[in-house]
Scaffold this active site. Structure first.
Site, short mmCIF file in Angstrom:
data_model
loop_
_atom_site.label_atom_id
_atom_site.label_comp_id
_atom_site.label_asym_id
_atom_site.label_seq_id
_atom_site.Cartn_x
_atom_site.Cartn_y
_atom_site.Cartn_z
N LYS A 1 0.74 -1.23 0.03
CA LYS A 1 -0.22 0.21 0.23
C LYS A 1 0.82 1.09 -0.24
CE LYS A 1 -1.81 1.72 4.11
NZ LYS A 1 -1.45 2.59 3.55
N ASN A 2 1.61 1.23 0.73
CA ASN A 2 3.09 2.77 1.25
C ASN A 2 3.81 2.95 0.17
OD1 ASN A 2 1.36 3.14 3.37
ND2 ASN A 2 3.19 2.65 5.00
N CYS B 1 -3.42 13.54 13.92
CA CYS B 1 -4.84 12.16 13.14
C CYS B 1 -4.44 11.19 14.42
CB CYS B 1 -4.06 11.51 11.71
SG CYS B 1 -2.59 10.03 12.19
N ARG C 1 1.96 14.38 13.42
CA ARG C 1 1.87 15.07 12.16
C ARG C 1 2.26 16.19 11.06
NH1 ARG C 1 -0.43 8.95 10.12
NH2 ARG C 1 1.17 8.78 8.78
C1 UD1 Z 1 4.74 6.93 6.13
C2 UD1 Z 1 3.99 6.08 6.55
C3 UD1 Z 1 2.87 5.39 7.75
C4 UD1 Z 1 4.46 4.90 8.61
C5 UD1 Z 1 5.66 6.12 8.54
C6 UD1 Z 1 6.76 5.47 9.31
C7 UD1 Z 1 3.13 6.03 4.05
C8 UD1 Z 1 1.41 6.64 3.76
N1 UD1 Z 1 2.59 6.01 6.11
O1 UD1 Z 1 4.10 7.99 6.96
O2 UD1 Z 1 2.58 3.98 7.40
O3 UD1 Z 1 4.07 4.52 10.05
O4 UD1 Z 1 5.89 6.38 7.40
O5 UD1 Z 1 7.01 4.82 9.31
O6 UD1 Z 1 3.34 5.59 3.83
N2 UD1 Z 1 7.09 14.51 10.33
C9 UD1 Z 1 7.24 16.09 10.61
N3 UD1 Z 1 7.31 17.09 8.99
C10 UD1 Z 1 6.85 16.63 8.43
C11 UD1 Z 1 6.64 14.77 8.09
C12 UD1 Z 1 7.15 14.42 9.02
O7 UD1 Z 1 7.61 16.63 11.54
O8 UD1 Z 1 6.96 17.34 7.20
C13 UD1 Z 1 7.36 13.58 11.08
C14 UD1 Z 1 6.44 12.81 11.48
O9 UD1 Z 1 5.38 13.41 12.86
C15 UD1 Z 1 6.96 11.63 12.18
C16 UD1 Z 1 8.07 11.58 11.63
O10 UD1 Z 1 8.13 13.16 11.14
O11 UD1 Z 1 6.85 11.55 13.54
C17 UD1 Z 1 7.82 10.46 10.64
O12 UD1 Z 1 6.77 10.93 9.79
P1 UD1 Z 1 6.54 10.42 8.01
O13 UD1 Z 1 7.53 9.23 7.65
O14 UD1 Z 1 6.78 11.50 6.73
O15 UD1 Z 1 5.44 9.40 7.79
P2 UD1 Z 1 4.31 9.47 6.88
O16 UD1 Z 1 5.31 9.48 5.96
O17 UD1 Z 1 3.59 10.64 7.15
#
Ligand code: UD1
Length: 422
Positions: free
Chosen positions: A22-23, A118, A123
């Protein structure tokens, strides 16, 4: 609303084939917007989140045609219009932000609802937006929408302040058509990013360093539509491996890339489970001597946060003490109160949870709060005495294709029942 009724205590035995990731599929479907023409994607899982991203690209004028029997998705992106991705859609799935990078690259503008927080944490998407700005885009947040504009994106050097899967993918998609070279540092090394990168390269992008902290991209003038097969879902694979472990059964996971679940396999093996593997399969068998473990969630290749809730369900059944440190999301323990309702002995202190294994979980009526928390409840129910009723199972429909069919085929007593209470 449908519910699951699971009569626990049956050892799972047999084989299960893993669906497409999915991801990886979500950003790849968004990346199809970068080319003009028809893209064919194979091994696309039939999931609610996939339907949602398809709806998202249809807002922009793309046409999608998904064949559930062959898991093939055809996407036509001939006449894109610059439409808005509305709040009502984004509130159902944050990952619609993946449309921003490709749209900015192809059309120079995108208006997308800014996702809110969420269940598992705040996030923010500040890193995505800072990356677009570094590529020369003007970003404004107005009335809850991100308005991004750029005549032509320009190559840049951008260091991500934190490792982010979403930001790495989005900025990579934005930069493949930019003028000149982009260097991205502190990149996520998740296999999902590598799958996206391979797709972009097949379309004609010039990318080096996938799977490392530094990714180099040389912008090209045009990308072409291609046919591509999505990699297997490592989180689904890990969940079924844990399903074997929690029921003390013998389960063979097929169509998996064993390296992708290396951290989990390492932990299960340290706990005393017997693991074997081939090129595209992993098998788990129980042993008499099992002990707890300490895990800390980390970016890949560390232990994935998406398997934190599932492994906690297992820890509740393992003699002795296990410890989890959740470092990725600040509120990712919503499964704890539900597991406690099944008798689990869990102490929470900030991002640390201490789990004392008990002899037998007891059945209860419980509620899914998100996708992976939901998976943890299913796993706990498989090991519990009597029949557990799980509500709000629409969360697991987002990420587990044919969950009840796959578990039933290995001997689980699981029924999906229509019309339960919410
Ligand atoms: C993706 C996955 C999710 C998984 C996560 C971590 C998808 C659709 N989802 O989520 O299932 O749990 O990776 O492996 O692929 N952050 C910031 N600023 C940003 C972006 C992220 O502060 O602009 C923080 C987030 O709040 C979190 C951390 O960075 O604490 C990691 O998040 P991230 O790797 O971006 O997760 P997702 O891509 O949202």
């Amino acid at each position: 609303m449908d519910i699951y009724k699971i009569k626990g205590g049956k050892k799972l035995n047999g084989e299960v084939s893993i669906s497409g990731s999915k991801n990886a599929a979500l950003p790849i479907i968004a990346a199809s917007l970068l080319a003009d023409g028809e893209t064919t994607l194979k091994n696309i899982p039939a999931l609610v989140d996939i339907k949602t991203i398809c709806k998202g690209i249809e807002y922009l004028g793309a046409k999608t045609d998904f064949d559930q029997n062959t898991n093939t998705l055809k996407i036509k992106t001939l006449s894109l219009k610059n439409n808005t991705i509305p709040y009502d859609l984004v509130k159902t799935m944050r990952a619609l932000y993946y449309i921003m990078g490709p749209m900015l690259a192809r059309t120079g503008e995108t208006d997308t609802s800014l996702p809110g927080g969420c269940a598992i944490g705040e996030r923010p998407i500040d890193i995505h937006l800072a990356g677009f700005e570094s590529l020369g885009a003007k970003i404004q947040i107005e009335h809850g929408y991100v308005k991004a504009r750029a005549k032509k994106l320009k190559g840049t050097k951008f260091v991500m302040r934190k490792v982010s899967v979403g930001a790495t993918a989005n900025i990579m998609m934005a930069s493949v058509l930019a003028n000149g070279e982009t260097v991205l540092e502190n990149c996520a090394m998740e296999p999902d990013i590598m799958d996206l990168g391979r797709f972009l390269i097949q379309m004609g992008a010039e990318i080096q360093g996938l799977g490392t902290e530094t990714i180099h991209i040389i912008g090209v003038k045009k990308l072409n539509p291609v046919t591509y097969t999505i990699m297997p879902d490592r989180i689904e694979a890990g969940t079924y491996l844990i399903a074997g472990a929690v029921t003390r059964g013998t389960v063979k996971i097929k169509n998996v890339i064993p390296d992708h679940i290396g951290a989990l396999m390492h932990n299960l093996s340290d706990m005393g489970f017997l693991l074997s593997q081939g090129d595209d399969w992993v098998k788990i068998e129980p042993s008499k001597k099992l002990k707890g473990a300490i895990i800390k969630t980390m970016p890949y290749p560390g232990f994935p946060t998406d398997l934190q809730a599932p492994i906690m369900a297992l820890f509740t059944t393992i003699p002795g003490i296990s410890v989890i440190i959740e470092t990725i999301f600040e509120k990712r323990y919503t499964h704890v109160p539900e597991l406690r309702r099944m008798g689990a002995d869990i102490t929470l202190e900030g991002d640390v949870s201490i789990i004392k294994g008990i002899k037998k979980l007891s059945s209860a009526t419980v509620m899914m709060s998100d996708l992976r928390a939901g998976a943890a409840l299913v796993l706990a129910a498989l090991a519990a005495e009597n029949t557990t009723e799980i509500r709000r199972i629409y969360h697991s429909d987002r990420g587990y294709e044919k969950l009840s069919e796959k578990l039933s085929s290995m001997g689980a007593d699981i029924k999906r029942v229509e019309g339960g209470k919410g």
